[in-house]
Design a protein around this motif. Structure first.
Motif, PDB file in Angstrom:
ATOM      1  N   THR A 149      41.608  63.256  35.720  1.00 32.44           N
ATOM      2  CA  THR A 149      42.933  62.984  36.101  1.00 32.44           C
ATOM      3  C   THR A 149      42.384  61.762  36.926  1.00 32.44           C
ATOM      4  N   LYS A 150      41.792  61.780  37.327  1.00 31.37           N
ATOM      5  CA  LYS A 150      41.313  60.330  38.836  1.00 31.37           C
ATOM      6  C   LYS A 150      40.269  60.367  38.524  1.00 31.37           C
ATOM      7  N   SER A 151      39.382  58.427  38.804  1.00 25.99           N
ATOM      8  CA  SER A 151      38.341  58.031  39.026  1.00 25.99           C
ATOM      9  C   SER A 151      38.493  57.085  39.324  1.00 25.99           C
ATOM     10  N   ALA A 152      36.637  56.615  39.986  1.00 27.83           N
ATOM     11  CA  ALA A 152      36.664  55.485  40.863  1.00 27.83           C
ATOM     12  C   ALA A 152      35.781  54.826  40.200  1.00 27.83           C
ATOM     13  N   LEU A 153      35.750  52.947  39.764  1.00 27.29           N
ATOM     14  CA  LEU A 153      34.893  52.381  39.798  1.00 27.29           C
ATOM     15  C   LEU A 153      34.372  51.383  40.442  1.00 27.29           C
ATOM     16  N   LEU A 154      33.458  51.583  41.749  1.00 28.38           N
ATOM     17  CA  LEU A 154      33.234  49.873  42.647  1.00 28.38           C
ATOM     18  C   LEU A 154      31.721  49.429  41.483  1.00 28.38           C
ATOM     19  N   HIS A 155      32.145  48.234  41.432  1.00 23.45           N
ATOM     20  CA  HIS A 155      30.775  46.841  40.802  1.00 23.45           C
ATOM     21  C   HIS A 155      31.255  45.778  41.415  1.00 23.45           C
ATOM     22  N   SER A 156      30.234  44.922  41.302  1.00 20.99           N
ATOM     23  CA  SER A 156      30.269  43.740  41.926  1.00 20.99           C
ATOM     24  C   SER A 156      31.747  43.126  41.445  1.00 20.99           C
ATOM     25  N   ILE A 157      31.728  43.272  40.057  1.00 24.26           N
ATOM     26  CA  ILE A 157      32.963  42.245  39.618  1.00 24.26           C
ATOM     27  C   ILE A 157      33.734  42.119  40.521  1.00 24.26           C
ATOM     28  N   GLY A 158      34.454  43.959  40.225  1.00 21.65           N
ATOM     29  CA  GLY A 158      35.582  44.793  40.978  1.00 21.65           C
ATOM     30  C   GLY A 158      35.786  45.723  40.896  1.00 21.65           C
ATOM     31  N   THR A 159      36.844  46.497  41.298  1.00 23.76           N
ATOM     32  CA  THR A 159      36.548  47.774  41.253  1.00 23.76           C
ATOM     33  C   THR A 159      38.191  48.409  40.190  1.00 23.76           C
ATOM     34  N   ILE A 160      38.149  49.409  40.185  1.00 19.85           N
ATOM     35  CA  ILE A 160      38.620  49.919  38.956  1.00 19.85           C
ATOM     36  C   ILE A 160      39.463  51.436  39.794  1.00 19.85           C
ATOM     37  N   LYS A 197      49.095  58.722  38.481  1.00 19.04           N
ATOM     38  CA  LYS A 197      50.655  57.695  38.039  1.00 19.04           C
ATOM     39  C   LYS A 197      49.726  56.414  37.887  1.00 19.04           C
ATOM     40  N   ALA A 198      49.148  55.796  38.242  1.00 18.87           N
ATOM     41  CA  ALA A 198      48.866  54.652  38.647  1.00 18.87           C
ATOM     42  C   ALA A 198      47.166  54.108  37.883  1.00 18.87           C
ATOM     43  N   VAL A 199      47.055  53.187  37.422  1.00 16.63           N
ATOM     44  CA  VAL A 199      45.798  52.112  37.624  1.00 16.63           C
ATOM     45  C   VAL A 199      45.604  51.185  38.375  1.00 16.63           C
ATOM     46  N   GLU A 200      44.647  51.038  39.267  1.00 16.49           N
ATOM     47  CA  GLU A 200      44.627  49.759  39.824  1.00 16.49           C
ATOM     48  C   GLU A 200      43.790  48.960  39.869  1.00 16.49           C
ATOM     49  N   ILE A 201      43.314  47.930  39.673  1.00 14.39           N
ATOM     50  CA  ILE A 201      42.322  46.822  39.652  1.00 14.39           C
ATOM     51  C   ILE A 201      42.341  45.905  40.102  1.00 14.39           C
ATOM     52  N   LYS A 202      41.194  45.616  40.686  1.00 11.08           N
ATOM     53  CA  LYS A 202      40.840  43.801  41.306  1.00 11.08           C
ATOM     54  C   LYS A 202      39.471  43.266  40.957  1.00 11.08           C
ATOM     55  N   VAL A 203      39.984  42.837  40.535  1.00  7.61           N
ATOM     56  CA  VAL A 203      38.784  41.818  39.737  1.00  7.61           C
ATOM     57  C   VAL A 203      38.134  39.705  40.676  1.00  7.61           C
ATOM     58  N   LYS A 204      36.925  40.169  40.599  1.00  7.74           N
ATOM     59  CA  LYS A 204      36.624  39.316  41.793  1.00  7.74           C
ATOM     60  C   LYS A 204      36.174  37.748  40.961  1.00  7.74           C
ATOM     61  N   ASP A 205      36.445  36.399  41.461  1.00  2.00           N
ATOM     62  CA  ASP A 205      36.190  35.182  40.694  1.00  2.00           C
ATOM     63  C   ASP A 205      34.687  35.393  41.346  1.00  2.00           C
ATOM     64  N   LEU A 206      34.007  34.361  40.151  1.00  2.00           N
ATOM     65  CA  LEU A 206      32.874  34.926  40.092  1.00  2.00           C
ATOM     66  C   LEU A 206      32.102  32.992  40.964  1.00  2.00           C
ATOM     67  N   ILE A 207      33.726  32.350  40.203  1.00  2.00           N
ATOM     68  CA  ILE A 207      32.791  30.430  41.293  1.00  2.00           C
ATOM     69  C   ILE A 207      33.391  30.592  42.670  1.00  2.00           C
ATOM     70  N   GLY A 208      34.627  30.527  42.518  1.00  2.00           N
ATOM     71  CA  GLY A 208      35.461  30.910  44.432  1.00  2.00           C
ATOM     72  C   GLY A 208      36.774  32.045  44.709  1.00  2.00           C
ATOM     73  N   ASN A 209      37.300  32.569  45.825  1.00  2.00           N
ATOM     74  CA  ASN A 209      37.441  33.454  46.502  1.00  2.00           C
ATOM     75  C   ASN A 209      39.300  33.106  45.930  1.00  2.00           C
ATOM     76  N   ASN A 210      40.016  32.976  44.471  1.00  2.00           N
ATOM     77  CA  ASN A 210      40.787  33.621  43.416  1.00  2.00           C
ATOM     78  C   ASN A 210      40.805  34.885  42.955  1.00  2.00           C
ATOM     79  N   HIS A 211      40.617  35.756  43.836  1.00  2.00           N
ATOM     80  CA  HIS A 211      40.638  37.057  42.946  1.00  2.00           C
ATOM     81  C   HIS A 211      41.793  37.508  42.352  1.00  2.00           C
ATOM     82  N   LYS A 212      41.835  38.368  41.413  1.00  2.00           N
ATOM     83  CA  LYS A 212      42.962  39.181  40.842  1.00  2.00           C
ATOM     84  C   LYS A 212      43.451  40.369  41.273  1.00  2.00           C
TER      85      LYS A 212
END
Length: 249
Positions: free
Chosen positions: A58-69, A74-89
């Motif tokens: 019911t809980k999991s984590a993924l940390l990677h060079s391109i982003g994290t999950i 209750k929720a899923v939090e996602i961060k993805v990295k801009d591979l060209i600049g710093n406009n991460h989402k």
């Protein structure tokens, strides 16, 4: 007789760690750590990758060079990295919708049954190594568990298939590594995946810096190709295009 703290089982070096966990150090810099209760954390220090599951997934984590999950009940939090600049989402999935924003955008966009709209209310996502919380919190570990971990090293089973795939079994957990090193983490493609009854997710980054990240949970999905972000909820889709502008899909 003193029980050894380290055993060689197949190609793995198995250790009862000082943290009160069982650690399997595999080839290709892959390490799999398991608590006495059965939570799992897989890491590859060379590729800076970590994946963790709690006991019932019911809980999991993924940390990677391109982003994290980070998945909770209750929720899923996602961060993805801009591979060209710093406009991460960043994206946060809720049971009845999702919200997303980017580093260069002062607005937060919400997707739910009413469609897509904007708000100025920010949302926070975890920024620490939350795989450690998924792995440790609520489960037995620590110096008082070291002796028990040593006793259980002898219970680890190992076998090799005709294709030279090595497998280890500890409790109900089976760890498999193929001849090319694939153990959910592939050293050739820097790829990792998480599959459970509660979430499907994957992340990859190739040598030429082409990356992707995908998450699927119920009526939600998020897809990122290193440039464009797609956020889908119940067939309503929005996100950011290649220029970083909000788009409807």
């Amino acid at each position: 007789m003193r029980i050894p703290a380290t055993l060689s089982i197949g190609k793995a070096i198995v250790t009862a760690t000082e943290h009160g966990t069982v650690l399997l150090q595999l080839p290709f810099d892959v390490a799999v750590e398991v608590t006495l209760d059965g939570s799992v954390r897989l890491t590859n220090r060379l590729l800076n990758v970590a994946v963790a599951f709690n006991v019932d997934c019911t809980k999991s984590a993924l940390l990677h060079s391109i982003g994290t999950i980070y998945q909770t009940d209750k929720a899923v939090e996602i961060k993805v990295k801009d591979l060209i600049g710093n406009n991460h989402k960043t994206v946060k999935m809720f049971p009845v919708g999702a919200c997303f924003t980017s580093a260069s955008n002062c607005l937060v966009y919400i997707i739910d049954e009413a469609g897509v709209r904007s708000t100025i209310n920010p949302f926070k996502i975890a920024s620490n190594d939350f795989s450690l919380d998924v792995f440790y919190v609520g489960y037995r570990h620590g110096t008082e568990c070291v002796k028990k971990c040593r006793e259980e090293l002898a219970d680890i089973k190992h076998w090799v298939t005709q294709c030279n795939t090595h497998s280890w079994k500890y409790k109900d957990i089976i760890i498999t590594q193929t001849v090319d090193g694939s153990t959910r983490v592939s050293p050739q493609w820097n790829a990792v995946s998480v599959v459970s009854p509660h979430i499907h997710s994957s992340a990859s980054l190739s040598a030429n810096r082409n990356g992707s990240l995908a998450v699927s949970r119920g009526s939600h999905s998020v897809d990122y190709d290193g440039k464009k972000l797609f956020v889908n909820y119940n067939k309503i889709a929005s996100g950011f295009d290649e220029s970083g502008q909000v788009a409807l899909y």
